[in-house]
Motif scaffolding. Structure first.
Motif, PDB file in Angstrom:
ATOM      1  N   PRO A 169       0.813  -1.229   0.000  1.00 23.85           N
ATOM      2  CA  PRO A 169       0.000   0.000   0.000  1.00 23.85           C
ATOM      3  C   PRO A 169       0.842   1.273   0.000  1.00 23.85           C
ATOM      4  O   PRO A 169       0.469   2.260  -0.621  1.00 23.85           O
ATOM      5  CB  PRO A 169      -0.814  -0.113   1.293  1.00 23.85           C
ATOM      6  N   MET A 170       1.999   1.261   0.697  1.00 23.75           N
ATOM      7  CA  MET A 170       2.827   2.460   0.761  1.00 23.75           C
ATOM      8  C   MET A 170       3.340   2.864  -0.619  1.00 23.75           C
ATOM      9  O   MET A 170       3.475   4.046  -0.922  1.00 23.75           O
ATOM     10  CB  MET A 170       4.017   2.250   1.703  1.00 23.75           C
ATOM     11  N   VAL A 171       3.629   1.857  -1.462  1.00 20.10           N
ATOM     12  CA  VAL A 171       4.099   2.155  -2.821  1.00 20.10           C
ATOM     13  C   VAL A 171       2.956   2.721  -3.660  1.00 20.10           C
ATOM     14  O   VAL A 171       3.120   3.705  -4.390  1.00 20.10           O
ATOM     15  CB  VAL A 171       4.686   0.891  -3.481  1.00 20.10           C
ATOM     16  N   ARG A 172       1.773   2.084  -3.556  1.00 21.08           N
ATOM     17  CA  ARG A 172       0.624   2.611  -4.305  1.00 21.08           C
ATOM     18  C   ARG A 172       0.284   4.028  -3.851  1.00 21.08           C
ATOM     19  O   ARG A 172      -0.109   4.877  -4.655  1.00 21.08           O
ATOM     20  CB  ARG A 172      -0.602   1.696  -4.122  1.00 21.08           C
ATOM     21  N   ARG A 173       0.440   4.279  -2.549  1.00 20.44           N
ATOM     22  CA  ARG A 173       0.172   5.613  -2.022  1.00 20.44           C
ATOM     23  C   ARG A 173       1.154   6.626  -2.632  1.00 20.44           C
ATOM     24  O   ARG A 173       0.760   7.727  -3.016  1.00 20.44           O
ATOM     25  CB  ARG A 173       0.288   5.590  -0.499  1.00 20.44           C
ATOM     26  N   ALA A 174       2.432   6.253  -2.689  1.00 18.14           N
ATOM     27  CA  ALA A 174       3.433   7.146  -3.294  1.00 18.14           C
ATOM     28  C   ALA A 174       3.129   7.377  -4.770  1.00 18.14           C
ATOM     29  O   ALA A 174       3.245   8.502  -5.277  1.00 18.14           O
ATOM     30  CB  ALA A 174       4.825   6.539  -3.122  1.00 18.14           C
ATOM     31  N   ASN A 200      -7.383   5.638 -12.481  1.00 18.16           N
ATOM     32  CA  ASN A 200      -8.697   5.145 -12.051  1.00 18.16           C
ATOM     33  C   ASN A 200      -8.584   3.912 -11.161  1.00 18.16           C
ATOM     34  O   ASN A 200      -9.371   3.724 -10.233  1.00 18.16           O
ATOM     35  CB  ASN A 200      -9.575   4.856 -13.269  1.00 18.16           C
ATOM     36  N   SER A 201      -7.572   3.090 -11.410  1.00 18.31           N
ATOM     37  CA  SER A 201      -7.382   1.915 -10.539  1.00 18.31           C
ATOM     38  C   SER A 201      -6.945   2.349  -9.143  1.00 18.31           C
ATOM     39  O   SER A 201      -7.349   1.759  -8.141  1.00 18.31           O
ATOM     40  CB  SER A 201      -6.361   0.954 -11.152  1.00 18.31           C
ATOM     41  N   LEU A 202      -6.121   3.405  -9.072  1.00 20.56           N
ATOM     42  CA  LEU A 202      -5.709   3.937  -7.759  1.00 20.56           C
ATOM     43  C   LEU A 202      -6.876   4.605  -7.050  1.00 20.56           C
ATOM     44  O   LEU A 202      -7.051   4.483  -5.833  1.00 20.56           O
ATOM     45  CB  LEU A 202      -4.572   4.945  -7.937  1.00 20.56           C
ATOM     46  N   ALA A 203      -7.687   5.328  -7.829  1.00 22.28           N
ATOM     47  CA  ALA A 203      -8.817   6.050  -7.247  1.00 22.28           C
ATOM     48  C   ALA A 203      -9.884   5.099  -6.713  1.00 22.28           C
ATOM     49  O   ALA A 203     -10.705   5.480  -5.872  1.00 22.28           O
ATOM     50  CB  ALA A 203      -9.432   6.978  -8.283  1.00 22.28           C
ATOM     51  N   ASN A 204      -9.869   3.870  -7.186  1.00 18.59           N
ATOM     52  CA  ASN A 204     -10.821   2.861  -6.708  1.00 18.59           C
ATOM     53  C   ASN A 204     -10.108   1.754  -5.930  1.00 18.59           C
ATOM     54  O   ASN A 204     -10.535   0.611  -5.926  1.00 18.59           O
ATOM     55  CB  ASN A 204     -11.577   2.254  -7.891  1.00 18.59           C
ATOM     56  N   GLU A 206      -9.437  -0.601  -3.518  1.00 20.48           N
ATOM     57  CA  GLU A 206     -10.167  -1.245  -2.419  1.00 20.48           C
ATOM     58  C   GLU A 206      -9.316  -2.311  -1.730  1.00 20.48           C
ATOM     59  O   GLU A 206      -9.706  -2.877  -0.725  1.00 20.48           O
ATOM     60  CB  GLU A 206     -11.454  -1.901  -2.956  1.00 20.48           C
ATOM     61  N   GLN A 207      -8.133  -2.585  -2.294  1.00 24.23           N
ATOM     62  CA  GLN A 207      -7.296  -3.631  -1.713  1.00 24.23           C
ATOM     63  C   GLN A 207      -6.876  -3.211  -0.304  1.00 24.23           C
ATOM     64  O   GLN A 207      -6.336  -2.141  -0.088  1.00 24.23           O
ATOM     65  CB  GLN A 207      -6.056  -3.850  -2.589  1.00 24.23           C
ATOM     66  N   PHE A 208      -7.138  -4.040   0.666  1.00 25.60           N
ATOM     67  CA  PHE A 208      -6.849  -3.760   2.074  1.00 25.60           C
ATOM     68  C   PHE A 208      -7.546  -2.482   2.547  1.00 25.60           C
ATOM     69  O   PHE A 208      -7.125  -1.863   3.512  1.00 25.60           O
ATOM     70  CB  PHE A 208      -5.344  -3.640   2.322  1.00 25.60           C
ATOM     71  N   SER A 209      -8.619  -2.090   1.831  1.00 27.24           N
ATOM     72  CA  SER A 209      -9.379  -0.878   2.197  1.00 27.24           C
ATOM     73  C   SER A 209      -8.465   0.342   2.333  1.00 27.24           C
ATOM     74  O   SER A 209      -8.514   1.060   3.335  1.00 27.24           O
ATOM     75  CB  SER A 209     -10.153  -1.114   3.508  1.00 27.24           C
ATOM     76  N   GLN A 210      -7.631   0.561   1.330  1.00 29.43           N
ATOM     77  CA  GLN A 210      -6.645   1.646   1.427  1.00 29.43           C
ATOM     78  C   GLN A 210      -7.255   2.988   1.031  1.00 29.43           C
ATOM     79  O   GLN A 210      -7.091   3.468  -0.089  1.00 29.43           O
ATOM     80  CB  GLN A 210      -5.426   1.319   0.568  1.00 29.43           C
ATOM     81  N   ASP A 211      -7.973   3.609   1.964  1.00 30.66           N
ATOM     82  CA  ASP A 211      -8.532   4.927   1.674  1.00 30.66           C
ATOM     83  C   ASP A 211      -7.430   5.972   1.524  1.00 30.66           C
ATOM     84  O   ASP A 211      -7.611   6.986   0.865  1.00 30.66           O
ATOM     85  CB  ASP A 211      -9.544   5.343   2.737  1.00 30.66           C
ATOM     86  N   ARG A 242     -17.301  11.399  -8.941  1.00 28.83           N
ATOM     87  CA  ARG A 242     -18.591  11.033  -8.344  1.00 28.83           C
ATOM     88  C   ARG A 242     -18.396  10.012  -7.228  1.00 28.83           C
ATOM     89  O   ARG A 242     -18.993  10.109  -6.153  1.00 28.83           O
ATOM     90  CB  ARG A 242     -19.500  10.439  -9.419  1.00 28.83           C
ATOM     91  N   SER A 243     -17.557   9.031  -7.513  1.00 24.04           N
ATOM     92  CA  SER A 243     -17.297   7.974  -6.541  1.00 24.04           C
ATOM     93  C   SER A 243     -16.648   8.536  -5.279  1.00 24.04           C
ATOM     94  O   SER A 243     -16.999   8.160  -4.159  1.00 24.04           O
ATOM     95  CB  SER A 243     -16.397   6.906  -7.177  1.00 24.04           C
ATOM     96  N   ALA A 244     -15.700   9.465  -5.464  1.00 26.80           N
ATOM     97  CA  ALA A 244     -15.014  10.062  -4.311  1.00 26.80           C
ATOM     98  C   ALA A 244     -15.970  10.860  -3.438  1.00 26.80           C
ATOM     99  O   ALA A 244     -15.863  10.858  -2.209  1.00 26.80           O
ATOM    100  CB  ALA A 244     -13.874  10.956  -4.801  1.00 26.80           C
ATOM    101  N   ALA A 245     -16.925  11.554  -4.069  1.00 29.74           N
ATOM    102  CA  ALA A 245     -17.870  12.380  -3.314  1.00 29.74           C
ATOM    103  C   ALA A 245     -18.813  11.545  -2.454  1.00 29.74           C
ATOM    104  O   ALA A 245     -19.414  12.056  -1.500  1.00 29.74           O
ATOM    105  CB  ALA A 245     -18.673  13.258  -4.261  1.00 29.74           C
ATOM    106  N   SER A 246     -18.941  10.257  -2.793  1.00 27.57           N
ATOM    107  CA  SER A 246     -19.800   9.377  -1.993  1.00 27.57           C
ATOM    108  C   SER A 246     -19.023   8.183  -1.448  1.00 27.57           C
ATOM    109  O   SER A 246     -19.602   7.146  -1.145  1.00 27.57           O
ATOM    110  CB  SER A 246     -20.985   8.903  -2.840  1.00 27.57           C
ATOM    111  N   ASP A 247     -17.699   8.341  -1.343  1.00 26.02           N
ATOM    112  CA  ASP A 247     -16.835   7.246  -0.876  1.00 26.02           C
ATOM    113  C   ASP A 247     -17.240   6.811   0.530  1.00 26.02           C
ATOM    114  O   ASP A 247     -17.705   7.618   1.340  1.00 26.02           O
ATOM    115  CB  ASP A 247     -15.380   7.712  -0.877  1.00 26.02           C
TER     116      ASP A 247
END
Length: 580
Positions: A169-174, A200-204, A206-211, A242-247
């Motif tokens: 997750p730390m790498v995806r976050r970076a 779009n894959s990063l914005a969605n 869901e792996q390990f619920s990485q908000d 849209r997805s982020a506004a109702s995340d």
């Protein structure tokens, strides 16, 4: 010998000594010269990886400015090795500083050196076994990509894709935090075909619920939106916003609320009107107070940015109902955020809508139990005044202010007193004298000491706003007349008022009007009044000429020094010492 001593200091057991030596690296390099710096110092520093974090951070910072000390840009590549090591350490701040220095050095590289030296470094970091190196690599793609060959660009895009889909997750976050700047460097065809799908894959994510990955993607999405046409935004990015506004994570919704104005500017008026208005209204009604407060802060700017021809049509059915709900919100911070911007809607909505819809909301907020909510309303009255005029304002809001000023709870009265100079400044001297002056004077004889004390401080601030002439005509005479009041507390208030007014009045006014009143009170029957006379005389001494002190103040203090009350004698003596 000098060099050997400095090297020993770099290896010293004392952390502070090592840190001081690292900070003097430029001096060491200057003494060695560019060739020995490249041949001896840089290899030594490359091996200095096992150390305290603060030493490594200082080293990473120093190396970023080392290009002139190694012989200029053509030799800049020799600095990459120690910084590459630092970019892999465990401590985040060290890695970030190393990455920052690498970016600075990359800017000095020629395209040939970027391809020969810098791009291989980015590859090595991207393919490192530890996540630390891969997170550092994310920040280097944007500075490297524009200067390499087409084949290498393709390779870099593939490697960045691997980082965006990394298991850690730390790498995806970076990657999420840097994909926006990388998008700016990439050609449009690859932006649409490769980078936006990654985004779009990063914005969605869901792996390990990485908000944490998704909320970083929000800012990147705004950057990418600024690069695209409206039609491309609508087809490629709008679903993500849209997805982020109702995340499901309130932190992601907070991020989109916090960045909503930037988003509005990036997507343009058409998408804002057709899609964003609905989501903005939704954020104003969010279940989390932090999200509502953040969105509420943006109401004025959001409405201002709307095209003028659609402002009323958008605000009345969509924004205003949400605002009406927020006025009665259970959270203090939400109401304070709303109160800080709601007055700014007046110029946008016009006079009639302000009177019909906004004034009732202002009144509710003006009577709120929390002082910061009330203050935010009072602080912005001038914007309403310009729209509806002072007459309408006095008919609607002023009665509420007067009502609060006469509230049975003294803390409510105190809050209004503290806001009064601000109110006076916005309403002007004529309106103040007509509507509020008597109120300010009545506070001087309030039954609560805290109110009387605040009222005297108030006078000083009002004189600073309206000037000395206003003070002489309106305030000073009324204050000094209280010296004859039967209530000794009110006579003492005269002295307290003189204490603060003396700071803003010239010496001739103090000598002519105030000193005679103080002298008369020195013969007061109440000891508390007499010793306060001595304290007041001590305070005004710096504002008086020598003749007034000699012939009016000192005789009075001498008489008080002979008083039978011990407190009066003490304070008279203190003042007499100052006279000498």
């Amino acid at each position: 010998q000098w060099y050997q001593r400095r090297v020993r200091e770099l290896r010293n057991e004392d952390v502070q000594l090592r840190l001081n030596s690292i900070k003097k690296l430029s001096t060491i390099a200057l003494a060695l010269g560019v060739e020995r710096t490249r041949a001896e110092l840089i290899p030594f520093l490359t091996d200095t990886i096992e150390d305290e974090d603060e030493v490594l951070w200082a080293l990473a910072e120093q190396l970023g400015n080392f290009i002139p000390l190694v012989g200029g840009p053509e030799y800049a590549s020799c600095l990459l090795s120690p910084l590459e090591n630092l970019a892999t350490v465990e401590e985040t701040v060290v890695r970030e500083k190393a990455t920052e220095s690498l970016r600075m050095i990359a800017a000095e590289h020629s395209p040939a050196d970027i391809e020969k030296h810098f791009a291989p470094l980015v590859k090595r970091l991207s393919q490192g076994d530890w996540f630390t190196s891969r997170t550092s690599a994310c920040g280097l793609y944007a500075v490297c990509y524009p200067h390499v060959s087409v084949a290498l660009k393709s390779e870099l895009r593939m490697m960045f894709k691997c980082l965006c889909t990394d298991d850690t997750p730390m790498v995806r976050r970076a990657a999420a935090s840097k994909i926006g700047e990388f998008a700016k460097a990439v050609e449009m065809e690859h932006l649409k075909g490769e980078i936006i799908p990654l985004f779009n894959s990063l914005a969605n994510d869901e792996q390990f619920s990485q908000d944490s990955v998704r909320l970083l993607a929000v800012e990147a999405g705004i950057t990418i939106a600024s690069l695209l046409t409206e039609s491309d935004i609508e087809s490629l990015l709008l679903p993500m916003f849209r997805s982020a506004a109702s995340d499901k994570s309130w932190r992601v919704r907070f991020m989109i609320a916090d960045k909503f104005i930037e988003l509005q500017k990036a997507v343009g008026p058409t998408i804002t009107k057709n899609h964003l208005v609905f989501h903005f209204a939704g954020l104003l009604k969010d279940v989390e107070a932090e999200v509502r407060a953040s969105a509420a802060n943006k109401i004025k700017e959001f409405c201002t940015n709307l095209p003028t021809d659609i402002q009323e049509a958008v605000i009345m059915p969509n924004i205003l109902p949400a605002v009406k709900e927020l006025v009665c919100d259970t959270n203090q911070h939400v109401k304070a955020a709303l109160a800080s911007v709601i007055m700014g809607l007046s110029p946008i909505m016009g006079k009639d809508n302000t009177i019909q819809h906004l004034l009732p909301l202002f009144l509710i907020l003006l009577k709120d139990e929390h002082s910061d909510v009330r203050l935010n309303i009072i602080s912005n009255l001038d914007s309403v005044n310009k729209v509806i005029g002072i007459h309408q304002l006095s008919q609607s809001l002023l009665p509420a202010i007067v009502e609060l000023a006469e509230d049975p709870k003294w803390r409510v009265r105190l809050a209004i007193i503290e806001h009064m100079p601000l109110l006076a400044e916005q309403l002007g001297v004529e309106f103040f004298d007509e509507k509020l002056n008597s109120l300010c004077m009545s506070w001087l004889v309030d039954g609560v000491f805290a109110i009387r004390s605040a009222a005297t401080s108030n006078l000083k601030r009002l004189v600073a706003i309206f000037g000395l002439e206003w003070a002489q005509n309106t305030v000073i005479t009324k204050v000094l007349s209280m010296a004859r009041d039967p209530n000794y507390l009110h006579r003492m208030t005269t002295l307290f008022a003189i204490n603060v007014l003396a700071e803003v009045c010239p010496p001739d006014v103090i000598s002519k009007f105030m000193v005679p009143v103080i002298s008369n009170l020195s013969a007061d029957a109440v000891p508390n009044v007499r010793f306060n006379v001595a304290k007041t005389m001590a305070l005004i001494l710096p504002h008086l000429d020598a003749q007034t002190v000699e012939f009016q103040i000192k005789p009075c203090l001498t008489k008080l020094y002979e008083d039978e009350d011990m407190d009066v004698k003490y304070f008279a003596n203190e003042a007499l010492v100052l006279c000498h």
